[in-house]
Design a protein around this motif. Structure first.
Motif, PDB file in Angstrom:
ATOM      1  N   UNK A 189       4.956  10.086 -36.443  1.00  0.00           N
ATOM      2  CA  UNK A 189       4.559   9.807 -35.068  1.00  0.00           C
ATOM      3  C   UNK A 189       4.314  11.080 -34.258  1.00  0.00           C
ATOM      4  N   UNK A 190       4.854  12.207 -34.711  1.00  0.00           N
ATOM      5  CA  UNK A 190       4.633  13.460 -33.980  1.00  0.00           C
ATOM      6  C   UNK A 190       3.210  13.974 -34.128  1.00  0.00           C
ATOM      7  N   UNK A 191       2.483  13.494 -35.161  1.00  0.00           N
ATOM      8  CA  UNK A 191       1.107  13.939 -35.367  1.00  0.00           C
ATOM      9  C   UNK A 191       0.351  12.874 -36.144  1.00  0.00           C
ATOM     10  N   UNK A 192      -0.026  11.806 -35.451  1.00  0.00           N
ATOM     11  CA  UNK A 192      -0.674  10.673 -36.118  1.00  0.00           C
ATOM     12  C   UNK A 192      -2.088  10.998 -36.568  1.00  0.00           C
ATOM     13  N   UNK A 193      -2.618  12.160 -36.142  1.00  0.00           N
ATOM     14  CA  UNK A 193      -3.956  12.563 -36.592  1.00  0.00           C
ATOM     15  C   UNK A 193      -3.918  13.161 -37.995  1.00  0.00           C
ATOM     16  N   UNK A 194      -2.710  13.410 -38.506  1.00  0.00           N
ATOM     17  CA  UNK A 194      -2.590  14.048 -39.812  1.00  0.00           C
ATOM     18  C   UNK A 194      -1.534  13.332 -40.658  1.00  0.00           C
ATOM     19  N   UNK A 195      -1.814  12.072 -41.046  1.00  0.00           N
ATOM     20  CA  UNK A 195      -0.805  11.282 -41.751  1.00  0.00           C
ATOM     21  C   UNK A 195      -0.767  11.503 -43.257  1.00  0.00           C
ATOM     22  N   UNK A 196      -1.489  12.518 -43.752  1.00  0.00           N
ATOM     23  CA  UNK A 196      -1.614  12.687 -45.198  1.00  0.00           C
ATOM     24  C   UNK A 196      -0.675  13.748 -45.763  1.00  0.00           C
ATOM     25  N   UNK A 197       0.114  14.411 -44.912  1.00  0.00           N
ATOM     26  CA  UNK A 197       1.031  15.425 -45.417  1.00  0.00           C
ATOM     27  C   UNK A 197       2.088  14.791 -46.321  1.00  0.00           C
ATOM     28  N   UNK A 198       2.549  15.574 -47.284  1.00  0.00           N
ATOM     29  CA  UNK A 198       3.573  15.118 -48.216  1.00  0.00           C
ATOM     30  C   UNK A 198       4.910  15.045 -47.488  1.00  0.00           C
ATOM     31  N   UNK A 199       5.434  13.841 -47.316  1.00  0.00           N
ATOM     32  CA  UNK A 199       6.693  13.671 -46.590  1.00  0.00           C
ATOM     33  C   UNK A 199       7.897  14.191 -47.361  1.00  0.00           C
ATOM     34  N   UNK A 200       7.779  14.281 -48.684  1.00  0.00           N
ATOM     35  CA  UNK A 200       8.934  14.665 -49.489  1.00  0.00           C
ATOM     36  C   UNK A 200       9.504  16.019 -49.065  1.00  0.00           C
ATOM     37  N   UNK A 201       8.624  16.990 -48.768  1.00  0.00           N
ATOM     38  CA  UNK A 201       9.134  18.319 -48.428  1.00  0.00           C
ATOM     39  C   UNK A 201       9.906  18.299 -47.109  1.00  0.00           C
TER      40      UNK A 201
END
Length: 244
Positions: free
Chosen positions: A99-111
Motif C-alpha cells: 500500500x505504500x507504493x501501489x504503482x509498483x506492485x511487482x517487487x519481490x516481497x520475500x526480501x
C-alpha cells in the motif's frame, strides 16, 4: 537525489517554542540520527523536514531551492515514512506492505519480509493473502509484529528519503538493533533519517543531531560526540547496558 538544508528553523504554538534556530544539512545518501529524550523536539523537527509542518521562522532548502516554492505533493514523493503511530490496515498481509507504493506492485516481497523478520509471521498466518483485522474476526499481530510490518511498508516505497520516527519502540532494544541494521543494509544509496530516544545505531550514523528543549545542542559523529562528554555521551552511557 535530494539534499536538505535547515536554516534557522523555528516553530512554536500557544506561546511555547517547540524548535528553535535549527541548523544542519542532510546530504544525499546520508544516514542521519536525530536523538534526544522524550519531548526534546525530535518528532516536530522530522515533520518540519518532511514539510508536514511549516516553520514560523527560517527556511528549508531542497537542493538549494526553498521548500516553500515546491508543490507540497511533489515534495512528499521524496519521502517514505514509518512512525510510532502507524496504521494497521484491515486488508491482506501483503497489501499492508504494498500500500505504500501501489504503482509498483511487482517487487519481490520475500526480501522485505526477510529483512523485517516477518517470514515466520507469514507462514503462521498461511501466506501473503492472510486477512488482517481483529474487528472482522481475521488474524491479528502483536505490537512488535505490526511495527515490523510498518518498517517493511516504509522500505517498499522506492523513495529517496526514508524517515523512521520511533517505529520500533515496542521491540526489545537488541532486536531493534538487529532489525535496523538489516534495514540500513537494504537502504544503501538512500537517505535515512532515524528519530529515536534509543541510540544503539548511532555508531553507524554519518551525522548525529542531539535535541534538548527544542534546540540542537550537539551534532557530529559518534566518536566526536563521545569525546565531547556532553549530552550525547550522557545518553550513550545511560543506554549502553542495553547493547552489551
Amino acid at each position: 537525489m535530494v539534499q536538505i538544508t535547515c536554516k534557522n528553523l523555528s516553530l512554536g504554538y500557544e506561546g511555547k517554542t517547540v524548535t528553535q534556530n535549527i541548523n544542519f544539512s542532510v546530504n544525499c545518501g546520508d544516514y542521519l540520527c536525530i536523538v534526544g529524550e522524550n519531548g526534546s523536539g525530535k518528532t516536530t523537527l522530522s515533520k518540519l523536514i518532511m514539510g508536514l509542518y511549516k516553520p514560523q521562522f527560517g527556511s528549508l532548502l531542497v537542493n538549494g531551492i526553498p521548500q516553500s516554492e515546491i508543490q507540497n505533493t511533489s515534495y512528499l514523493h521524496y519521502f517514505s515514512i514509518a512512525i510510532q503511530d502507524f496504521e494497521r490496515y484491515a486488508i491482506p498481509l501483503s497489501d499492508n506492505i504494498i500500500i505504500s507504493d501501489i504503482t509498483n506492485p511487482t517487487q519481490d516481497l520475500d526480501e522485505f519480509f526477510t529483512m523485517c523478520d516477518l517470514t515466520d509471521v507469514k507462514e503462521r498466518l498461511g501466506g501473503y493473502d492472510a486477512m488482517l483485522g481483529i474487528e472482522f474476526g481475521d488474524a491479528d499481530l502483536s505490537g512488535g509484529e505490526w511495527q515490523r510490518v510498518a518498517l517493511a511498508r516504509a522500505m517498499y516505497k522506492n523513495a529517496d528519503i526514508i524517515v523512521l520516527d520511533e517505529p520500533t519502540s515496542a521491540i526489545d532494544p537488541l532486536l531493534e538493533f538487529d532489525l535496523l541494521n538489516q534495514f540500513l543494509n537494504m537502504a544503501k544509496n538512500r537517505t535515512c533519517i532515524v528519530i529515536s530516544h534509543r541510540i544503539g545505531l548511532c555508531k553507524k550514523a554519518d551525522k548525529i543531531v542531539v535535541m534538548h528543549n527544542g534546540k540542537i545542542v550537539e551534532q557530529g559523529t559518534h566518536d566526536f560526540l563521545i569525546q565531547r562528554q556532553g549530552k550525547y555521551s550522557e545518553l550513550w552511557n545511560a543506554q549502553s547496558k542495553w547493547y552489551k
